[in-house]
Each structure stands twice: as C-alpha cells, then as structure tokens.
Design an enzyme around this catalytic site. Sequence first.
Site, PDB file in Angstrom:
ATOM      1  N   SER A 106      15.609   5.635  -2.533  1.00 54.91           N
ATOM      2  CA  SER A 106      14.245   5.973  -2.142  1.00 54.91           C
ATOM      3  C   SER A 106      13.728   7.096  -3.032  1.00 54.91           C
ATOM      4  O   SER A 106      14.445   8.055  -3.313  1.00 54.91           O
ATOM      5  CB  SER A 106      14.197   6.417  -0.677  1.00 54.91           C
ATOM      6  OG  SER A 106      12.939   6.986  -0.373  1.00 54.91           O
ATOM      7  N   ASN A 161       4.006   4.748  -0.052  1.00 54.06           N
ATOM      8  CA  ASN A 161       4.481   5.607   1.029  1.00 54.06           C
ATOM      9  C   ASN A 161       5.313   6.756   0.480  1.00 54.06           C
ATOM     10  O   ASN A 161       5.970   6.637  -0.549  1.00 54.06           O
ATOM     11  CB  ASN A 161       5.283   4.796   2.057  1.00 54.06           C
ATOM     12  CG  ASN A 161       6.756   4.709   1.715  1.00 54.06           C
ATOM     13  OD1 ASN A 161       7.534   5.602   2.031  1.00 54.06           O
ATOM     14  ND2 ASN A 161       7.151   3.625   1.050  1.00 54.06           N
ATOM     15  N   THR A 178      11.221   0.766  -3.612  1.00 58.33           N
ATOM     16  CA  THR A 178       9.864   0.943  -4.126  1.00 58.33           C
ATOM     17  C   THR A 178       9.883   1.599  -5.506  1.00 58.33           C
ATOM     18  O   THR A 178      10.875   2.202  -5.908  1.00 58.33           O
ATOM     19  CB  THR A 178       9.032   1.802  -3.167  1.00 58.33           C
ATOM     20  OG1 THR A 178       9.698   3.050  -2.956  1.00 58.33           O
ATOM     21  CG2 THR A 178       8.844   1.096  -1.838  1.00 58.33           C
TER      22      THR A 178
END
Length: 354
Positions: free
Chosen positions: A174, A110, A236
Amino acid sequence: MYSRVIKPFLFCLQPESAHDLTMKLGHLAPWMGALLGQANSDKLKTKVGSLDWSAPWGLAAGLDKNAEAIEFLSQLGFGAIECGTITLNPQIGNAKPRMFRIPEEQSLRNSMGFPSKGLDKVKIGLHRSTNPTPIGANIGKNKESSPSESILELKTLKTALQKQVDYFVINVSSPNTPGLRHLQDRGYLSELFKELRPFEKDLYLKIAPDLEEKQLRELYDVAREFHLTGLIATNTTMMPERGAGGVSGHLLTEKARGIYCKLLEWNHDDSFEIIAVGGINNWNDVIHLWKNGGKAFQIYTGFVYQGPSLLKDFQTQAIDFLKRTDLKDLQTFFNLKKSERQQVMAQWTQKHTL
C-alpha cells in the site's frame, strides 16, 4: 436497481460515507445480497491454489475491511472474498477526507492508511460467516510498528485467524502507510516468511504496480523460493499529479497489466498462482488476462461504479465463452496447456466476431 436507484443515491454522498453505509446495510440486511446478486453456475468453478472458487472473479481487499458484510457480499456472485487490510491493533488511519472519486475515468483515489478495528473485532465478524465462499484475510502492520515488530504482528494475525479464513495475503504494497513499500525487499520478506512457516493455508504476497523489472523479479523469485501460493498483482498506483494516495480503476489498467503479464510470462508452473487485480473493469479486460495465460482476478473499483451488474455480466459472458468454445466448464479451459489455450482463444475470437 443498482444503476437506477442505489448508485445515484450513494454517489450523492462523500465516497467514504457511501462506503461505510454500504457496509452497514450489508451487515444489517445480508439478505439483500441475494436480491441484488446472482449465484454462480457450477460451470464457473475454478481451482485457485488449494481452494475452489465459485468463479474466477473475487472481491479485492479494501471494501470489507473488518469482515462486517461477508454474508451480503458472498451472495452477490463473487467467487471469493478478501477482507482487510486487517491490523493487529485498532487504528483510525489517515486524516479525512481520504477517498476520492474520479468518475470521468472510472477510477478512485484513496489515502486510507489501513483504518482497522483490529484483530479482535474482525474475528467477531468472521465468526458470524456461514457462507461457503472462500474467505481471505489481507493482513498488514500497524502504522507505528517497526519492521521487526511488524513480523511479530503478522505472525500473530496469521495464527489467530488460522481457523477462520481460507487464505492469507501479506500487504506490504500500500502507498498509504509511510515506509511500507520499503518492506518489498528480499531481506525483510525472507525473515517474514521464515517466521510465518509452516503456512498451512494458502499464502499470497500482494505487490505494488510501481516496481522496476529487477524489483519485480526479486519479489517473484523470493515468493517461489519460500513456496508461497502465489502473488496478487497489483495494489494501487501512485500518481502524484492526481494527489496523495493510491489510484485504482481504469487509470491503473495499463500499469497493472504490465506487471501481471510480465509475471505470467515468467511463470511456467500452474501450481504457482498469479491473481490479477487492478483496472479490470469489463469482459475485454478478462479476455486480455486469459489470452496472456492468466486465470483468477479480483475487482474493487469496477464494482463500485457498476455494482452487481458487473458480476452478472462476467457470468453471462463466461457461459457464452464456454458455449462458443465447446468446453464443459472453465476449469477444463484453465487446465489446458498454453498452446492449447491459445487455440481456444483464437476459436472464441473467430466465433465472437461472426
């Protein structure tokens, strides 16, 4: 029902459309959570920070970004639910398409960029929640905010949500907001934590999996220095060969393990929590965490691919673990000293292989 009916339908849709539809249905029909899920046994209650999770597995941030489906998610069997990432002001995030499935490797990619309806809308969603499941707020800065402006934004978010959530998570890890990961340094975090004190509620820092050991140690030390509740490891991972954004799921497993196992190796104080997240997709991943001294963990991508059956399997396997080790509940296991836990794990391994 999920694997036979719901998943095939959702996987016919684009990933973000499937996500948005799930949240909308969860908002409109929260009773579906009880239909699809399963309440956790009291034997699974786990102390995490100052809170009692109904089980050691929680929902990671990213699914319910705006606290729209808490009642639905609470009934599926999560021990705790983390909303967000929440930003002070509404923002649309990065350009679409920005969410991609990698089904052959049970992974997702993503590049969302913190799409958020903003503080005011999130407060409405949190106000509707009456479920006792612990709720966390994962908070982050708006895309255009400078580092100094972001400190004020995070303080405002924390103050405004203080009475509506049970714990906070600072997200500076992120890979989808330009420059965000540069804020994972002692100078910025020291200023931030000074401004956020007193913490009052449990406070965690969520960290990236793409850190050198020196950087990881610095983050661990600064979190201990300012008496945070713990670290959430990890966010992530960046895999440029797969495309822009962050990758989660099975492709993240090895890298996330390396980070949280190193943190657990350093951590000799049960009052400081290391919550694992990243590539925990089955019971073997849980056992690996526990063998290395871990306790609580969060899931996201595994839940996308397996649905509520993953939570049911965790509960079945955990109850079986207690039976095979003659323990009355999980908290008894987590209270054991490291050497005693290793003996229990050896006992479980022996009986499990018979």
